[in-house]
Design a protein around this motif. Structure first.
Motif, mmCIF file in Angstrom:
data_model
loop_
_atom_site.group_PDB
_atom_site.id
_atom_site.type_symbol
_atom_site.label_atom_id
_atom_site.label_comp_id
_atom_site.label_asym_id
_atom_site.label_seq_id
_atom_site.Cartn_x
_atom_site.Cartn_y
_atom_site.Cartn_z
ATOM 1 N N TYR A 97 -40.723 -9.080 -4.842
ATOM 2 C CA TYR A 97 -41.936 -8.437 -4.326
ATOM 3 C C TYR A 97 -42.134 -7.088 -5.013
ATOM 4 N N SER A 98 -43.356 -6.578 -4.921
ATOM 5 C CA SER A 98 -43.692 -5.295 -5.547
ATOM 6 C C SER A 98 -44.383 -4.405 -4.527
ATOM 7 N N LEU A 121 -43.582 7.404 -2.163
ATOM 8 C CA LEU A 121 -43.947 5.996 -2.018
ATOM 9 C C LEU A 121 -42.776 5.048 -2.283
ATOM 10 N N PRO A 122 -41.933 5.286 -3.294
ATOM 11 C CA PRO A 122 -40.832 4.328 -3.522
ATOM 12 C C PRO A 122 -39.830 4.253 -2.377
ATOM 13 N N ALA A 123 -39.838 5.242 -1.475
ATOM 14 C CA ALA A 123 -38.838 5.267 -0.406
ATOM 15 C C ALA A 123 -39.377 4.782 0.935
ATOM 16 N N VAL A 124 -40.684 4.569 1.058
ATOM 17 C CA VAL A 124 -41.255 4.187 2.348
ATOM 18 C C VAL A 124 -41.128 2.681 2.533
ATOM 19 N N PRO A 125 -41.276 2.189 3.761
ATOM 20 C CA PRO A 125 -41.228 0.736 3.991
ATOM 21 C C PRO A 125 -42.305 0.005 3.192
ATOM 22 N N LEU A 126 -42.056 -1.265 2.929
ATOM 23 C CA LEU A 126 -42.936 -2.047 2.061
ATOM 24 C C LEU A 126 -44.347 -2.148 2.637
ATOM 25 N N ALA A 127 -44.468 -2.362 3.943
ATOM 26 C CA ALA A 127 -45.798 -2.493 4.551
ATOM 27 C C ALA A 127 -46.607 -1.207 4.375
ATOM 28 N N LEU A 128 -45.948 -0.056 4.549
ATOM 29 C CA LEU A 128 -46.641 1.222 4.374
ATOM 30 C C LEU A 128 -47.021 1.442 2.911
ATOM 31 N N ALA A 129 -46.145 1.027 1.992
ATOM 32 C CA ALA A 129 -46.460 1.150 0.567
ATOM 33 C C ALA A 129 -47.665 0.293 0.206
ATOM 34 N N THR A 178 -47.926 -9.008 -1.667
ATOM 35 C CA THR A 178 -47.018 -10.011 -1.116
ATOM 36 C C THR A 178 -45.711 -9.340 -0.716
ATOM 37 N N GLN A 179 -45.093 -9.860 0.332
ATOM 38 C CA GLN A 179 -43.851 -9.276 0.829
ATOM 39 C C GLN A 179 -42.641 -10.156 0.529
ATOM 40 N N HIS A 180 -42.806 -11.118 -0.356
ATOM 41 C CA HIS A 180 -41.678 -11.962 -0.743
ATOM 42 C C HIS A 180 -41.784 -12.239 -2.238
ATOM 43 N N GLY A 181 -40.699 -12.713 -2.804
ATOM 44 C CA GLY A 181 -40.677 -12.996 -4.223
ATOM 45 C C GLY A 181 -41.311 -14.339 -4.563
ATOM 46 N N HIS A 182 -41.422 -14.610 -5.864
ATOM 47 C CA HIS A 182 -42.027 -15.852 -6.348
ATOM 48 C C HIS A 182 -41.150 -16.428 -7.456
#
Length: 620
Positions: A100-101, A240-248, A21-25
């Motif tokens: 998000y994670s 990985l922690p530094a790349v964009p979320l979609a790529l991660a 998911t790309q948003h929080g809950h």
């Protein structure tokens, strides 16, 4: 901050699985504290635990009639814990915002009383201490066992167990609590890095254990592909922690699919090996990996939201026991079972290896005894030959010479006859001297000590050329053999002498080529002829092959070299010898001392007798 009621959906259980998911809950639950009479105290101290050490910036709010209160953020502990105090008879709503994670968003939410929670935390700490103590002791024993047994491919399993422990250390939140609590970057890369690394070494171990390259080539190609892909993902995990979320998310998804396919491939290999009756314990390996593998497989399928989330801790929570371990208990149990099974397999492999080594040692001892017997028989044969030459040659000639000298003394008045007999005696003594020199040369030529190996070999070649003029022997050498130790020099001379003797007696060749060549730190000796050839195996197995057995013993046992014969009836023979030059020049502990082959000190009494007779004739 007001959130409408239709924003929330009802949920049962304490475990939540949202996937990629790309948003929080937001999560909301209500608390109703009993009154003081029922509670027995003025206030209630609670703790809310969010059990996922990879989450960042979790926010918790307490909504009461007096307004909205932000609960203090969690410290660097194993879990994200939020303490809260409620008065007796109070009611409140708890709002939790989960961001998000970079991995599939999953966590457990647990609420407990602080006093009761301390006892459970102590139980968790005991479980973790026992687990990591067993892990550490297991690593020490495994490393020591590998050093002793020399099962080198088990170092892959050693690395696998070490990395699994590192993964568990990070996944349980201990790394966040003890090492890098203030460096979230390290916590984020720990999961993908350690899992990919231990996947690589685990596949390496399985491939080496089952010898898949030779026994299961199709499985080997599949596992090799998985291993290469995991190796390719390792450097990506560092960033990985530094790349964009979609790529991660793409990386995490690819890693999840790769892990699932690898687990399936490992089960496929174990099942195939079990079906074929592989002696390398595929059934035990399958049992050992079953709990661990199925636990990982189900967890990954949960991440992909293919199967519903299941947890032992849910059953325990229903009974009032709240565990805050993020790593599934089944996975930890599976790791312990797997380590025990692999240790048993290693011990079993070591026993099989010991049995094979004992059998090999027994065979080598028998071969060594046969070679020693061949050497002794060869020495006995040589002694008989020398005794026969001395008895039939020198013995008969000396008896005839004695008779002539006695006849000379009996006819002392006839000067002409004495002159004739003395001349004949001197000629006989000269012949005896030459025969004695030949025997002494066969025992140990003087050029070997005075000039070296090559001149001694050339002298032997000249003698064989005189014995068989029809045999043309070519000799080539490009190596300096002046610095050889005495004992290797004797061995090499005996070997060449025996080879040339066999060439002269048995080959019926008209041309032969002898070479001493240096190549890559080795002395290469070859003797090739165009003779009638023979069957080497048959000759070595029969008594008449004692000369070849002696050569093999000297080359392979005494000098640590290699001796090969290539020959077939009617096509000539090629003998090859390879010996390390460092053995010839630096010395080596051989199987029998140099005294066994030292040249005997032969005094020449015939030469002295010849000189006395000449003096006596001169006086006459």
């Amino acid at each position: 901050m007001l959130l409408p009621s239709d924003t929330f959906e009802p949920s049962n259980g304490e475990r939540f699985q949202f996937g990629y998911t790309q948003h929080g809950h937001w999560l909301r639950f209500h608390l109703l504290v009993p009154n003081k009479a029922s509670l027995g105290t003025d206030s209630l101290h609670l703790a809310l635990h969010v059990t996922n050490p990879y989450l960042e910036r979790v926010e918790t709010f307490l909504s009461r009639a007096g307004g909205l209160q932000t609960l203090p953020g969690p410290g660097p502990g194993r879990t994200l814990s939020f303490p809260m105090n409620l008065a007796a008879g109070d009611s409140a709503a708890v709002l939790v915002h989960i961001p998000y994670s970079r991995f599939p968003l999953e966590f457990k939410l647990a609420l407990e009383k602080l006093e009761a929670g301390r006892n459970v935390r102590r139980s968790e700490e005991i479980i973790l201490i026992v687990f990591f103590c067993l892990w550490f002791v297991y690593l020490l024993q495994l490393g020591l066992a590998i050093r002793i047994t020399r099962l080198r491919y088990f170092w892959n399993y050693f690395a696998y167990v070490f990395l699994v422990g590192c993964f568990a250390f990070a996944d349980l939140g201990l790394g966040r609590q003890l090492l890098w609590g203030h460096t979230p970057y390290l916590q984020q890369l720990a999961l993908p890095f350690f899992t990919n690394a231990y996947l690589v070494f685990g596949v390496y171990f399985v491939q080496a254990h089952f010898q898949t390259l030779r026994r299961y080539p199709v499985h080997d190609q599949v596992l090799k592909l998985m291993r290469i892909m995991a190796l390719g993902l390792l450097p990506v995990a560092l960033f990985l922690p530094a790349v964009p979320l979609a790529l991660a998310h793409f990386f995490s998804y690819l890693h999840t699919v790769l892990y699932i396919l690898t687990c399936v491939a490992l089960f496929w290999l174990a099942a195939t090996a079990l079906r074929r009756g592989d002696p390398r314990s595929p059934g035990l390996l399958l049992i050992g990996f079953l709990v661990h593998g199925l636990s990982i497989l189900y967890t990954l399928l949960e991440w992909l939201r293919i199967v519903p989330p299941v947890s032992w801790s849910s059953s325990l929570a229903a009974q009032g026991i709240v565990f805050t371990l993020h790593t599934p208990l089944v996975l930890l149990l599976g790791l312990l079972i797997e380590m025990g099974v692999i240790l048993y397999i290693g011990i079993r492999q070591f026993r099989l290896m010991l049995s094979d080594m004992e059998n090999m040692a027994r065979v080598l001892a028998e071969q060594k005894q046969q070679q020693m017997n061949a050497l002794v028989l060869g020495m006995e044969t040589e002694q008989k030959r020398i005794a026969r030459e001395l008895h039939d040659g020198l013995g008969g000639s000396l008896a005839a010479l004695k008779f002539k000298l006695e006849h000379l003394l009996a006819n002392g008045n006839d000067a002409a006859l004495q002159e004739k007999r003395l001349a004949e005696a001197i000629l006989d003594i000269t012949a005896l001297q030459e025969e004695l020199r030949t025997i002494a040369h066969n025992l140990m030529p003087k050029p070997l000590y005075k000039l070296g190996l090559v001149p001694a070999v050339e002298q032997v070649l000249q003698r064989f050329r005189r014995l068989n003029p029809r045999l043309e022997i070519h000799f080539f050498h490009n190596v300096d053999l002046q610095e050889l130790d005495e004992l290797p020099k004797i061995y090499l001379f005996r070997v060449v002498q025996e080879l040339l003797t066999n060439l002269h007696k048995h080959s019926k060749a008209t041309e032969a080529w002898l070479q001493f060549v240096r190549s890559d730190g080795l002395l290469l000796i070859t003797l090739e002829d165009n003779g009638q050839g023979f069957q080497p195996e048959r000759a070595l197995s029969q008594r008449k092959g004692m000369g070849l057995a002696n050569i093999r013993y000297r080359v392979e046992e005494a000098l640590g070299g290699r001796f090969t014969i290539e020959s077939t009836p009617g096509s000539g023979t090629l003998v090859s010898i390879q010996i390390p030059l460092k053995v010839l020049r630096n010395g080596k502990q051989h199987l029998y001392s140099a005294a066994a082959e030292e040249a005997p000190q032969i005094h020449d009494p015939l030469k002295r007798l010849k000189q006395l007779l000449r003096r006596w004739r001169a006086l006459r």
